[in-house]
Motif scaffolding. Structure first.
Motif, short mmCIF file in Angstrom:
data_model
loop_
_atom_site.label_atom_id
_atom_site.label_comp_id
_atom_site.label_asym_id
_atom_site.label_seq_id
_atom_site.Cartn_x
_atom_site.Cartn_y
_atom_site.Cartn_z
N ARG A 196 0.00 -7.51 3.92
CA ARG A 196 0.72 -6.24 3.84
C ARG A 196 1.79 -6.26 2.74
NH1 ARG A 196 1.69 -2.59 8.91
NH2 ARG A 196 1.01 -1.15 7.28
N VAL A 221 -0.34 -7.02 11.44
CA VAL A 221 -1.79 -6.81 11.44
C VAL A 221 -2.32 -7.39 12.75
CG1 VAL A 221 -3.96 -7.22 10.25
CG2 VAL A 221 -1.84 -7.03 8.93
N LYS A 245 -7.53 -2.69 1.36
CA LYS A 245 -6.25 -2.13 0.92
C LYS A 245 -5.98 -0.78 1.58
CE LYS A 245 -5.92 -4.27 -3.67
NZ LYS A 245 -5.69 -4.03 -5.10
N ASP A 258 -4.95 -0.58 5.18
CA ASP A 258 -3.54 -0.94 5.37
C ASP A 258 -2.63 0.20 4.93
OD1 ASP A 258 -0.88 -2.00 4.63
OD2 ASP A 258 -1.74 -3.94 5.13
N ASN A 310 -1.78 3.76 6.77
CA ASN A 310 -0.90 3.78 7.93
C ASN A 310 0.56 3.81 7.48
OD1 ASN A 310 -2.89 3.12 10.24
ND2 ASN A 310 -3.32 1.55 8.72
N ARG A 335 3.78 2.28 7.05
CA ARG A 335 3.97 0.84 6.95
C ARG A 335 4.78 0.25 8.10
NH1 ARG A 335 9.15 0.74 5.31
NH2 ARG A 335 9.88 2.38 3.90
N TYR A 350 -1.07 -2.19 12.74
CA TYR A 350 -2.41 -1.60 12.68
C TYR A 350 -3.45 -2.65 13.04
CZ TYR A 350 -3.97 -3.58 8.17
OH TYR A 350 -4.37 -4.43 7.16
N PHE A 358 -6.92 -4.51 12.58
CA PHE A 358 -7.87 -4.86 11.51
C PHE A 358 -9.28 -4.84 12.09
CE2 PHE A 358 -10.21 -7.32 8.48
CZ PHE A 358 -9.56 -7.13 7.27
#
Length: 654
Positions: A213, A448, A508, A511, A514, A516, A520, A522
């Protein structure tokens, strides 16, 4: 076009002979139905009218070309310039009122000026002609100077001024972008130089999903700032100093008595090497003592220890490069070791200001509103993260002359950076007002997660190596491509490059789309889906647009020079409006440091193109083919710039 109130006076400047040819060349960008039949002198009069400019006094009007060239692609700022003139005419005794312009989501207009209620709260009870917010809104609308930008205005509710843009002006703006390039739409930010501190892995530890991230978000922020004419110093603040290096160096000496034998192949997996040295450190008291002495010798500058340290760092850099190469990320390394020589001098400056105090053997800075002090020298006399971060901040402000310093780390470090920023504000290095420059900002981000809702790990509970994760994304993308009928005639190189673009882009975008600050999950299947808000869907949408242009058989560069855009169909207009909002969206994403704002814009652009414009407006073979091909090209151009800002490589065929 809007009429001007009686208090407005248009100021027209006649062109000099040296500028006549320039005016005539620019006139071609603003055609009118009868302009081609006008004699040259009349053409110059038309040109000069269209290039009318205004001063900031309330008695002068603003034309389209009067708006600052730096705002050429930013509709919201161009409208703000017009309403600034109107506000000064409407409330001359209330200076400093900033225009409040927002994009409309309703059916009454494209934009809205929302000043009326705020103005009424200021002037209520004073001797004025106004009876309430609606009458203020009516006056704002009446006092608007004439402009090619605005088709019409209306006042709704408590004084909201709804604005409908001129479709001819919109079409001309898109035309100019295609001719002059999308970089003319770049926002103008109030800073010239920024530091973006991101990625920042630790030496001798492999990059894993925890670094994903920071690297992706930091790179996108740097790209958006660079596009906005900010000089960005991309800093990789790697952890390359501290007590762990004594442990690593001593273990290295044991394994390789001959320094010539030390290389990446000999050491093997660096993570395994680190774990083995840590186990030895924890279980062997004699080794631990030697390791602690090695730290002292390293920090004292002994050649043998410095060389060993440099070897370990170089092997780590090779590992990091594999990740950065896959992600297309460029950084300049200035690790903890770089700032170490500056620490004593910086702490002395803080001490001379009376900020540093003794507390339980340590040296600390006490901060208002924080119940723990910021430790800058440990009780054993050693330095820590705070020592380095204070020094790095001083260096970036004083040596690198940065106006905005942005730190991209996980939200768990929020308190640490808050304390560092409070300390430097006490020292007077930064203004107390966070809205003023120079300033420092912490860009936090969440975790993540795996599909079990816990921190993303492999089945054996190890963190996921970032290289492995990216390779998996590429391989899955490649398998999906090979299964597609359209890719059967592709070369191996085309398959490889497309698989990389789609696979890495999918990771990318999953990620970046969302907010930040949130965690989130994966999920390869979701991020590699060609349906919904994914990079795959967006990349394929771009490829389809390129296919439409190719199948037309037309030379798009020639069409840019000779063709014209028209926005007569409502879905053509909807697409044109969204394209014109690109610059203000990038500015919002930069200002708030939120890449998801740009992702949302890009996804909506693809949806408008696919589900409105392309579904309802035939392109190839239609009477409007030229205009619609140019709209396709404008959409592809904006999409490609969005992809670039997000660090995603576009694909041109599917």
């Amino acid at each position: 076009m809007l009429g001007c109130s009686s208090s407005c006076i248009s100021l027209v400047v006649a062109p000099s002979s040296s500028s006549q040819s320039l005016l005539l060349s620019r006139l071609s960008l603003f055609p009118s139905p009868s302009s081609s039949s006008l004699p040259s002198a009349d053409l110059l009069k038309v040109a000069s009218r269209r290039l009318t400019f205004a001063t900031k006094t309330k008695t002068q009007s603003v034309s389209t070309m009067a708006v600052d060239q730096e705002n050429v692609g930013n509709v919201k700022r161009q409208l703000a310039k017009l309403f600034e003139v109107s506000l000064k005419a409407t409330i001359p005794d209330e200076p400093g009122v900033e225009p409040l312009i927002a994009a409309c989501t309703g059916k009454f207009g494209d934009y809205q000026c929302n000043n009326a209620m705020g103005i009424w709260s200021k002037i209520k009870g004073k001797q004025t002609e106004f009876k309430g917010p609606p009458s203020v809104g009516q006056a704002i609308m009446k006092n608007l100077p004439p402009s090619e930008i605005i088709e019409s205005c209306s006042v709704a509710g408590p004084g909201f001024v709804n604005i409908v843009l001129s479709k001819n002006w919109m079409a001309n703006s898109l035309q100019r972008m295609l001719i002059d390039g999308i970089d003319t739409w770049a926002p103008q930010l109030p800073v010239k130089r920024a530091v973006v501190d991101f990625s920042s892995p630790n030496i001798a530890k492999e990059m894993h999903v925890g670094h994903l991230r920071s690297t992706i978000i930091g790179d996108t922020l740097a790209r958006m700032l660079e596009f906005s004419h900010v000089e960005v110093l991309r800093r990789n603040h790697v952890g390359d100093w501290g007590t762990q290096f004594g442990m690593l160096i001593e273990f290295l000496f044991e394994k390789f008595p001959n320094p010539e034998n030390v290389n990446e192949a000999a050491i093997g997996d660096l993570q395994t090497f680190y774990k083995a040295s840590k186990e030895r450190f924890d279980s062997d008291a004699e080794f631990k003592q030697r390791a602690q002495q090695a730290v002292v010798r390293l920090q004292g500058g002994e050649d043998k220890y410095r060389k060993a340290w440099a070897q370990i760092c170089e092997i780590s850099r090779t590992e990091f490069h594999r990740v950065y190469q896959r992600l297309g990320v460029h950084l300049e390394e200035k690790g903890e070791s770089f700032y170490n020589p500056y620490i004593p001098g910086v702490l002395e400056k803080l001490n001379q200001q009376g900020l540093i105090e003794e507390s339980e053997g340590a040296r600390v800075i006490f901060l208002k509103g924080v119940n723990i002090p910021l430790i800058v020298v440990k009780s054993d006399g050693g330095y820590n993260y705070a020592s380095t971060d204070l020094t790095a901040l001083w260096y970036r402000l004083n040596e690198e002359k940065a106006e905005w310093i942005i730190y991209v780390t996980d939200v768990g470090q929020q308190q640490h950076f808050d304390m560092v920023f409070k300390a430097v504000k006490r020292a007077g290095w930064l203004p107390a007002d966070d809205a003023s420059y120079p300033k420092a900002t912490h860009v936090g981000f969440g975790l993540v997660l795996g599909e079990d809702g816990k921190r993303f790990r492999t089945r054996n509970t190890e963190v996921v190596r970032l290289v492995d994760l990216l390779d998996e994304a590429k391989n899955r993308s490649k398998s999906a491509l090979i299964e597609r009928e359209t890719a059967k005639d592709w070369s191996e190189d085309e398959v490889e490059k497309t698989a990389e673009a789609v696979g890495y882009g999918a990771v990318k975008y999953a990620d970046l789309k969302n907010n930040r600050l949130t965690n989130y999950t994966f999920n390869f299947d979701q991020m590699l889906s060609d349906k919904g808000n994914t990079a795959v869907y967006l990349l394929y949408a771009h490829a389809r647009i390129c296919s439409i242009i190719r199948k037309s058989g037309k030379d798009i560069e020639e069409l840019k020079r000779t063709g014209r855009i028209a926005l007569d169909h409502q879905d053509e207009r909807a697409l044109g409006l969204h394209l014109l909002q690109f610059s203000e969206v990038v500015e919002e994403a930069c200002t708030n440091l939120l890449p998801n704002v740009l992702c949302e814009y890009l996804y909506n652009l693809s949806e408008i193109f696919t589900k409105k414009f392309y579904s309802n407006c035939q392109v190839v073979g239609s009477p409007e083919e030229t205009s619609r091909l140019l709209l396709c090209e404008a959409t592809a151009t904006v999409m490609r710039k969005c992809f670039y800002l997000l660090g995603i490589v576009p694909v041109y065929k599917i």
